[in-house]
Every structure is written in structure tokens, then in C-alpha cells.
Design a protein around this motif. Structure first.
Motif, PDB file in Angstrom:
ATOM      1  N   GLY A  12      54.343  49.569  48.686  1.00  0.00           N
ATOM      2  CA  GLY A  12      54.057  49.811  50.077  1.00  0.00           C
ATOM      3  C   GLY A  12      52.589  49.966  50.382  1.00  0.00           C
ATOM      4  O   GLY A  12      52.214  50.404  51.467  1.00  0.00           O
ATOM      5  N   GLY A  13      51.713  49.614  49.446  1.00  0.00           N
ATOM      6  CA  GLY A  13      50.285  49.749  49.668  1.00  0.00           C
ATOM      7  C   GLY A  13      49.647  48.441  50.040  1.00  0.00           C
ATOM      8  O   GLY A  13      50.279  47.390  50.070  1.00  0.00           O
ATOM      9  N   SER A  14      48.347  48.519  50.334  1.00  0.00           N
ATOM     10  CA  SER A  14      47.566  47.323  50.625  1.00  0.00           C
ATOM     11  C   SER A  14      47.004  46.800  49.330  1.00  0.00           C
ATOM     12  O   SER A  14      46.384  47.538  48.573  1.00  0.00           O
ATOM     13  N   VAL A  15      47.225  45.538  49.041  1.00  0.00           N
ATOM     14  CA  VAL A  15      46.847  44.980  47.745  1.00  0.00           C
ATOM     15  C   VAL A  15      45.956  43.774  47.928  1.00  0.00           C
ATOM     16  O   VAL A  15      46.143  42.972  48.833  1.00  0.00           O
ATOM     17  N   MET A  16      44.928  43.666  47.050  1.00  0.00           N
ATOM     18  CA  MET A  16      44.019  42.533  47.063  1.00  0.00           C
ATOM     19  C   MET A  16      44.446  41.559  45.974  1.00  0.00           C
ATOM     20  O   MET A  16      44.598  41.939  44.816  1.00  0.00           O
ATOM     21  N   THR A  17      44.663  40.305  46.332  1.00  0.00           N
ATOM     22  CA  THR A  17      45.071  39.297  45.359  1.00  0.00           C
ATOM     23  C   THR A  17      44.206  38.070  45.529  1.00  0.00           C
ATOM     24  O   THR A  17      43.521  37.893  46.516  1.00  0.00           O
ATOM     25  N   VAL A 225      30.091  38.031  37.945  1.00  0.00           N
ATOM     26  CA  VAL A 225      31.340  37.903  37.191  1.00  0.00           C
ATOM     27  C   VAL A 225      32.482  37.644  38.165  1.00  0.00           C
ATOM     28  O   VAL A 225      32.609  38.335  39.182  1.00  0.00           O
ATOM     29  N   CYS A 226      33.313  36.656  37.849  1.00  0.00           N
ATOM     30  CA  CYS A 226      34.481  36.350  38.661  1.00  0.00           C
ATOM     31  C   CYS A 226      35.751  36.744  37.909  1.00  0.00           C
ATOM     32  O   CYS A 226      35.903  36.424  36.724  1.00  0.00           O
ATOM     33  N   VAL A 227      36.631  37.456  38.595  1.00  0.00           N
ATOM     34  CA  VAL A 227      37.942  37.834  38.079  1.00  0.00           C
ATOM     35  C   VAL A 227      38.958  37.424  39.134  1.00  0.00           C
ATOM     36  O   VAL A 227      38.586  37.004  40.229  1.00  0.00           O
ATOM     37  N   PRO A 228      40.254  37.497  38.836  1.00  0.00           N
ATOM     38  CA  PRO A 228      41.250  37.037  39.808  1.00  0.00           C
ATOM     39  C   PRO A 228      41.138  37.674  41.195  1.00  0.00           C
ATOM     40  O   PRO A 228      41.407  37.011  42.199  1.00  0.00           O
ATOM     41  N   VAL A 229      40.738  38.939  41.279  1.00  0.00           N
ATOM     42  CA  VAL A 229      40.646  39.584  42.587  1.00  0.00           C
ATOM     43  C   VAL A 229      39.516  39.009  43.432  1.00  0.00           C
ATOM     44  O   VAL A 229      39.671  38.782  44.629  1.00  0.00           O
ATOM     45  N   ASP A 230      38.339  38.774  42.814  1.00  0.00           N
ATOM     46  CA  ASP A 230      37.174  38.302  43.569  1.00  0.00           C
ATOM     47  C   ASP A 230      36.039  38.001  42.602  1.00  0.00           C
ATOM     48  O   ASP A 230      36.159  38.229  41.393  1.00  0.00           O
ATOM     49  N   CYS A 231      34.935  37.516  43.151  1.00  0.00           N
ATOM     50  CA  CYS A 231      33.694  37.357  42.404  1.00  0.00           C
ATOM     51  C   CYS A 231      32.733  38.460  42.827  1.00  0.00           C
ATOM     52  O   CYS A 231      32.655  38.811  44.016  1.00  0.00           O
ATOM     53  N   TYR A 232      31.985  38.987  41.869  1.00  0.00           N
ATOM     54  CA  TYR A 232      31.108  40.115  42.132  1.00  0.00           C
ATOM     55  C   TYR A 232      29.708  39.841  41.603  1.00  0.00           C
ATOM     56  O   TYR A 232      29.535  39.285  40.517  1.00  0.00           O
ATOM     57  N   ASP A 233      28.714  40.246  42.384  1.00  0.00           N
ATOM     58  CA  ASP A 233      27.321  40.162  41.975  1.00  0.00           C
ATOM     59  C   ASP A 233      26.837  41.544  41.527  1.00  0.00           C
ATOM     60  O   ASP A 233      27.484  42.561  41.780  1.00  0.00           O
ATOM     61  N   ASP A 234      25.672  41.573  40.880  1.00  0.00           N
ATOM     62  CA  ASP A 234      25.044  42.833  40.442  1.00  0.00           C
ATOM     63  C   ASP A 234      25.980  43.662  39.567  1.00  0.00           C
ATOM     64  O   ASP A 234      26.061  44.894  39.689  1.00  0.00           O
TER      65      ASP A 234
END
Length: 322
Positions: A12-17, A225-234
Motif C-alpha cells: 500500500g505504499g508509493s514505490v519507485m520502479t 551509477v545507474c541501477v534499476p530505480v534510476d541513474c544517480y550522479d555524485d
């Protein structure tokens, strides 16, 4: 790259995919991450000298802490509020990592689910945030752990202990707990307030009765770095290693405002070779968080029986007052 999609999770939560690509259980690291593992695997372990000394009576909160001797309960005034940018522990947050590792030369699927509860527990005079860590191998839960973290007034996050339950065929077979202030155990740094390259390695805790002696060293900053949830800088990269296991280490990748997004490994003697990537980032609904609370309180209660000499000397976990 666009932001991740949000769906409603099973709890029942908000999930990032991830938006487009199908989920892959076996992790393929980004080129940046892989090249970095190869670059640091030839480095020394950086064990340095032992810093597991008795904590000072008062202590002075500092962003340059390197050892347990800097730990003092007087430097924690709102300790269960953990808002360090690299290691945020907001109640109701759940991270799910998936990947693989080796178990006796057999490649197995691995899944780790960590949830920040709305419970706290006083450890060695400091009120800690209770975090629930579930580990799965090939779809079977192998371990359920209560981990305890607190943030000092300078923003450094400390780990104050762990109560794990290890399972075999659904039965508890081991509970190798370590708790700061009991049986010689000391708190350790989980994340510095201001991590910087070129600083000495530091102890992540000291549990001599169960062999907990991990250290950490900041080895890279500013990565993408990119992972399934998103790509991240720094992205911040931290090398973790046990002082009694030279030639083996883990690499943990942290994104600001998110926390740990990826796990890698290095060293010729690394046996598990665990690789994990963040597959899901969820914010639980109040009802889902209440169900987690009930399960963690049940485990907390079991600890007084299964770990009577260690966990049994702690105060009971209780809901946050703030």
C-alpha cells in the motif's frame, strides 16, 4: 534520463520502479562501477591500527571522527532523527536490492529488504533508530536482523549494534548479537557527516564476541551509477573490509538523499562476490508500517530469550516519541 515511475506497492505504499526495461535479477554493473572495482582491487586493505578504545565520557561531536573513542552520549540530543544526506533513515522507507552471490562456489540469487521502522531503542545511553533487515537466498529468508543507528549532533551516523536471527528450515539456529556497551562491544561509524577522500579508514563497530570488526574507507566520489530505480550522479563509494580477512572487501555506492544504491566487491580472497542493485524504493503507508512495527516488536521480544546475555540487557523497543 527521466525520473522513475511510481506505482502502488503490495504493502500500500508509493514505490519507485524502472519505467521501461524488464526487471533483471542478476546484476550487471555499470561500466563506471566495474572499472572502479578493477582499479581498487589491487589496493591494500588499509587496515591501519586498531581504534577500538573505550568511549570518552563526554565526547565532542565532529565530522572528522575516526574511532569508537570519539563516541559519547552527550553528543546525541536528537539521535533517533537520522537525516544524513548519504544515510537517511526516515521511518517508513523501504529499500529492496536484488542480485547474486556465491555460496560454497554455487551462484545463488540474493535479495535484501531493509525497512526503517518508527521504533527506537536506547543503547549505551543513546536513543537509536530501529531498522529491520531481511536477507533472502534463492527466495528463502535466511536472516532477519534488527539494526540500531543513531545520529550525533554533527550529523555523523553511528551503528550501535545488531540482533540477527539466522534461520534453517524456518527455525532460529543462531543469534550472533553485538550491542554497544555489552561484552566489550563498541559503537562504530556507519556514515560520516562530511565524507571526504584521503581521510583515514574508520571502524564500523566492534563486537569481539561475534567477530564484528569491519572498517570502512572512502575511496571515490562524484561517480555516476545507474541501477534499476534510476541513474544517480555524485555517487559516494565506500570500501568495507574486515580486519581479519585481508584481500577481500565490499564496495557500497551511496546517492545523496537516497542512501545505498549498489553493492560490489573486490579482492582476490573475496568468496561471496556479492553484487546487488537497488530494485525498488518504497515509502510505506501507515497501515503497512504498523504491520512492520508488529513484526519487529515480536522479534525484539524474542531477543530477550534467544540472546539473554546480550540483547536481554537492553531496554525494550518502543514507538518514536517525536
Amino acid at each position: 534520463m527521466g525520473g522513475p515511475a511510481r506505482d502502488t506497492g503490495a504493502d500500500g505504499g508509493s514505490v519507485m520502479t524502472r519505467e521501461k526495461e524488464p526487471r533483471r535479477r542478476l546484476i550487471i554493473r555499470s561500466t563506471v562501477a566495474l572499472s572502479f572495482v578493477l582499479a581498487v582491487s589491487g589496493c591494500g586493505d588499509g587496515n591501519g591500527t586498531s581504534d577500538h578504545e573505550a568511549p570518552s565520557a563526554g565526547g565532542t561531536a565532529s565530522a572528522s571522527l575516526v574511532s569508537a573513542k570519539d563516541f559519547g552520549s552527550a553528543t546525541f540530543t536528537a539521535s533517533d532523527i537520522v537525516d544524513n544526506a548519504w544515510f537517511p533513515l526516515e521511518p517508513g522507507t523501504r529499500w529492496t536490492w536484488e542480485g547474486h552471490a556465491y555460496d560454497d562456489d554455487e551462484l545463488i540469487d540474493r535479495k535484501v529488504v531493509i525497512t526503517v521502522t518508527d521504533l527506537t531503542k536506547v543503547i549505551d545511553g543513546v536513543r537509536a533508530r530501529v531498522v529491520w533487515d531481511l536477507d533472502f537466498n534463492d527466495g528463502t529468508m535466511e536472516e532477519s536482523e534488527i539494526a540500531l543507528f543513531a545520529q550525533d549532533d554533527a550529523g555523523n551516523v553511528w551503528q550501535l549494534g545488531e540482533y540477527p536471527e539466522e534461520y534453517d528450515d524456518g527455525k532460529i539456529v543462531k543469534t550472533p548479537a553485538w550491542i554497544a556497551g555489552i561484552e566489550g562491544a563498541k559503537a562504530g561509524l556507519a556514515m560520516k557527516a562530511d565524507p571526504q577522500l584521503g581521510t583515514p579508514s574508520y571502524a564500523e563497530g566492534w563486537g569481539p564476541q561475534v567477530g564484528w570488526n569491519d572498517r570502512a574507507e572512502i575511496v571515490q566520489m562524484g561517480e555516476r551509477v545507474c541501477v534499476p530505480v534510476d541513474c544517480y550522479d555524485d555517487v559516494l563509494v565506500i570500501k568495507e573490509f574486515g580486519v581479519t580477512k585481508p584481500g577481500a572487501f565490499q564496495l557500497k555506492y551511496y546517492a545523496g538523499g537516497v542512501g545505498n544504491i549498489q553493492v560490489g566487491w573486490g579482492g582476490p580472497k573475496e568468496e561471496e562476490q556479492e553484487e546487488l542493485a537497488l530494485e525498488e524504493l518504497m515509502h510505506l503507508s501507515p497501515d503497512a508500517l504498523a504491520r512492520v512495527r508488529a513484526k519487529v516488536l515480536a522479534q525484539d521480544a524474542r531477543g530477550y530469550t534467544y540472546s539473554e546475555d546480550v540483547y536481554g540487557h537492553t531496554s525494550r523497543a518502543e514507538p518514536s516519541q517525536s
